[in-house]
Scaffold this motif. Sequence first.
Motif, PDB file in Angstrom:
ATOM      1  N   GLY A  50      14.072  -8.993  -9.634  1.00 59.93           N
ATOM      2  CA  GLY A  50      13.082  -7.927  -9.775  1.00 59.93           C
ATOM      3  C   GLY A  50      11.785  -8.272  -9.083  1.00 59.93           C
ATOM      4  N   ALA A  51      11.394  -9.547  -9.147  1.00 59.53           N
ATOM      5  CA  ALA A  51      10.172  -9.989  -8.477  1.00 59.53           C
ATOM      6  C   ALA A  51      10.310  -9.893  -6.960  1.00 59.53           C
ATOM      7  CB  ALA A  51       9.841 -11.422  -8.884  1.00 59.53           C
ATOM      8  N   VAL A  52      11.484 -10.252  -6.438  1.00 61.06           N
ATOM      9  CA  VAL A  52      11.711 -10.171  -4.991  1.00 61.06           C
ATOM     10  C   VAL A  52      11.599  -8.730  -4.514  1.00 61.06           C
ATOM     11  CG1 VAL A  52      13.437 -10.470  -3.166  1.00 61.06           C
ATOM     12  CG2 VAL A  52      13.111 -12.269  -4.880  1.00 61.06           C
ATOM     13  N   VAL A  53      12.238  -7.815  -5.229  1.00 61.47           N
ATOM     14  CA  VAL A  53      12.190  -6.400  -4.849  1.00 61.47           C
ATOM     15  C   VAL A  53      10.771  -5.860  -4.997  1.00 61.47           C
ATOM     16  CG1 VAL A  53      13.009  -4.085  -5.434  1.00 61.47           C
ATOM     17  CG2 VAL A  53      14.612  -6.010  -5.412  1.00 61.47           C
ATOM     18  N   GLY A  54      10.122  -6.166  -6.111  1.00 56.62           N
ATOM     19  CA  GLY A  54       8.762  -5.685  -6.326  1.00 56.62           C
ATOM     20  C   GLY A  54       7.787  -6.226  -5.300  1.00 56.62           C
ATOM     21  N   ALA A  55       7.948  -7.505  -4.935  1.00 56.51           N
ATOM     22  CA  ALA A  55       7.061  -8.120  -3.950  1.00 56.51           C
ATOM     23  C   ALA A  55       7.198  -7.456  -2.594  1.00 56.51           C
ATOM     24  CB  ALA A  55       7.368  -9.611  -3.848  1.00 56.51           C
ATOM     25  N   LYS A  56       8.423  -7.082  -2.232  1.00 53.70           N
ATOM     26  CA  LYS A  56       8.659  -6.425  -0.950  1.00 53.70           C
ATOM     27  C   LYS A  56       8.113  -4.989  -0.954  1.00 53.70           C
ATOM     28  CE  LYS A  56      10.638  -7.951   1.953  1.00 53.70           C
ATOM     29  NZ  LYS A  56      10.256  -8.655   3.188  1.00 53.70           N
ATOM     30  N   LEU A  57       8.400  -4.259  -2.017  1.00 53.42           N
ATOM     31  CA  LEU A  57       7.930  -2.876  -2.092  1.00 53.42           C
ATOM     32  C   LEU A  57       6.404  -2.795  -2.083  1.00 53.42           C
ATOM     33  CD1 LEU A  57      10.397  -1.333  -4.718  1.00 53.42           C
ATOM     34  CD2 LEU A  57      10.396  -1.008  -2.234  1.00 53.42           C
ATOM     35  N   ALA A  58       5.757  -3.750  -2.735  1.00 57.28           N
ATOM     36  CA  ALA A  58       4.291  -3.750  -2.789  1.00 57.28           C
ATOM     37  C   ALA A  58       3.690  -3.932  -1.404  1.00 57.28           C
ATOM     38  CB  ALA A  58       3.796  -4.847  -3.728  1.00 57.28           C
ATOM     39  N   VAL A  59       4.293  -4.785  -0.575  1.00 59.34           N
ATOM     40  CA  VAL A  59       3.787  -4.973   0.787  1.00 59.34           C
ATOM     41  C   VAL A  59       4.006  -3.721   1.625  1.00 59.34           C
ATOM     42  CG1 VAL A  59       4.182  -6.241   2.934  1.00 59.34           C
ATOM     43  CG2 VAL A  59       3.924  -7.475   0.809  1.00 59.34           C
ATOM     44  N   LEU A  60       5.177  -3.103   1.471  1.00 62.07           N
ATOM     45  CA  LEU A  60       5.434  -1.861   2.210  1.00 62.07           C
ATOM     46  C   LEU A  60       4.406  -0.793   1.839  1.00 62.07           C
ATOM     47  CD1 LEU A  60       9.339  -1.644   1.988  1.00 62.07           C
ATOM     48  CD2 LEU A  60       7.938  -2.498   3.871  1.00 62.07           C
ATOM     49  N   PHE A  61       4.000  -0.775   0.579  1.00 68.63           N
ATOM     50  CA  PHE A  61       2.996   0.188   0.127  1.00 68.63           C
ATOM     51  C   PHE A  61       1.588  -0.228   0.526  1.00 68.63           C
ATOM     52  CE2 PHE A  61       0.157   1.483  -3.509  1.00 68.63           C
ATOM     53  CZ  PHE A  61       0.059   2.821  -3.141  1.00 68.63           C
ATOM     54  N   GLY A  62       1.231  -1.481   0.249  1.00 70.98           N
ATOM     55  CA  GLY A  62      -0.147  -1.930   0.447  1.00 70.98           C
ATOM     56  C   GLY A  62      -0.525  -2.159   1.890  1.00 70.98           C
ATOM     57  N   ASP A  63       0.399  -2.673   2.703  1.00 72.43           N
ATOM     58  CA  ASP A  63       0.082  -2.980   4.096  1.00 72.43           C
ATOM     59  C   ASP A  63       0.537  -1.902   5.078  1.00 72.43           C
ATOM     60  OD1 ASP A  63      -1.339  -5.444   4.229  1.00 72.43           O
ATOM     61  OD2 ASP A  63       0.456  -6.480   3.569  1.00 72.43           O
ATOM     62  N   LEU A  64       1.688  -1.283   4.793  1.00 73.00           N
ATOM     63  CA  LEU A  64       2.269  -0.341   5.754  1.00 73.00           C
ATOM     64  C   LEU A  64       2.172   1.114   5.317  1.00 73.00           C
ATOM     65  CD1 LEU A  64       5.450  -2.429   6.667  1.00 73.00           C
ATOM     66  CD2 LEU A  64       3.233  -2.382   7.818  1.00 73.00           C
ATOM     67  N   GLY A  65       1.688   1.369   4.114  1.00 71.14           N
ATOM     68  CA  GLY A  65       1.454   2.741   3.675  1.00 71.14           C
ATOM     69  C   GLY A  65       2.682   3.503   3.242  1.00 71.14           C
ATOM     70  N   TRP A  66       3.844   2.843   3.147  1.00 67.51           N
ATOM     71  CA  TRP A  66       5.054   3.523   2.694  1.00 67.51           C
ATOM     72  C   TRP A  66       4.995   3.727   1.171  1.00 67.51           C
ATOM     73  CZ3 TRP A  66       8.885   2.271  -0.798  1.00 67.51           C
ATOM     74  CH2 TRP A  66      10.056   3.046  -0.736  1.00 67.51           C
ATOM     75  N   PRO A  67       5.415   4.868   0.642  1.00 65.53           N
ATOM     76  CA  PRO A  67       6.155   5.962   1.270  1.00 65.53           C
ATOM     77  C   PRO A  67       5.277   7.080   1.803  1.00 65.53           C
ATOM     78  CG  PRO A  67       6.159   6.266  -1.091  1.00 65.53           C
ATOM     79  CD  PRO A  67       5.366   5.012  -0.831  1.00 65.53           C
ATOM     80  N   LEU A  68       3.959   6.908   1.781  1.00 67.10           N
ATOM     81  CA  LEU A  68       3.069   7.952   2.284  1.00 67.10           C
ATOM     82  C   LEU A  68       3.147   8.061   3.800  1.00 67.10           C
ATOM     83  CD1 LEU A  68      -0.049   7.198   0.045  1.00 67.10           C
ATOM     84  CD2 LEU A  68       1.835   8.791  -0.383  1.00 67.10           C
TER      85      LEU A  68
END
Length: 245
Positions: A50-68
């Motif tokens: 869960g930490a691995v998935v959450g850590a990846k999703l957070a970067v996609l959101f925080g750095d790359l703006g996904w899913p926006l």
Amino acid sequence: MDLIDRIDPRYSLLALTALLIAVLYPAGKAIPDPGLRRRYHQMQLAAFFGAVVGAKLAVLFGDLGWPLKQLAGGWRDILFSGRSVTGGLLGGLLAAEAAKALTGYPLPPNDRFAAVLPLSIAVGRVGCFLAGCCRGVPSRIRFSVSYADGVPRHPAQLYEAAFHVAAGLLFLRLVARGRLKGRVFSLYLALYGAFRFVTEFLRETPKPFSGLSGYQLLSAAMVLVGLAFLAARTPRAVPILQEAS
């Protein structure tokens, strides 16, 4: 931890050291029952994924703006982006709570593991500092640091490493004294969320939400979740009946 443009061997070594500290610390030895210990390790395994998935999703959101925003690099952005401590902590907590319900694990969260976790993250942040990821914003302070671009910056990674060391030492003391049983991780989540929200202004991250970054939104969620679990797991005082019913 957060977006990494290149793999620095020093970062890899320290990241591996941080992982070993978190995994090999004998947090489960305080559970004498073999069946409970087995369920505890199952829960920890679920928390890890869960930490691995959450850590990846957070970067996609925080750095790359996904899913926006659409990921320009597609799967490449997902595979080769970094990892975020904020997302890892939230994802690990949610997965652990789900696994706890599924396995019927009855014991409160392991305070020994919660106490050593900040120390492992501190080691990882030193790796970030050496590799030049998770950089601070430009600054002219005396102890600023410069990377390949030659721009003096806040050593934001070291600020965070110092926080995690201080938190780890505090938590080890709490555990040794038997304080806040089952609530150390909840306290950690709330404290780190508040710290990260404030220091995020010193970090070089996109801030599209009225001057706030995606990580600050996640940090606010960490504070709320941490305080909620802290309150839920705090024993309520039992009123003393003055008269027999």
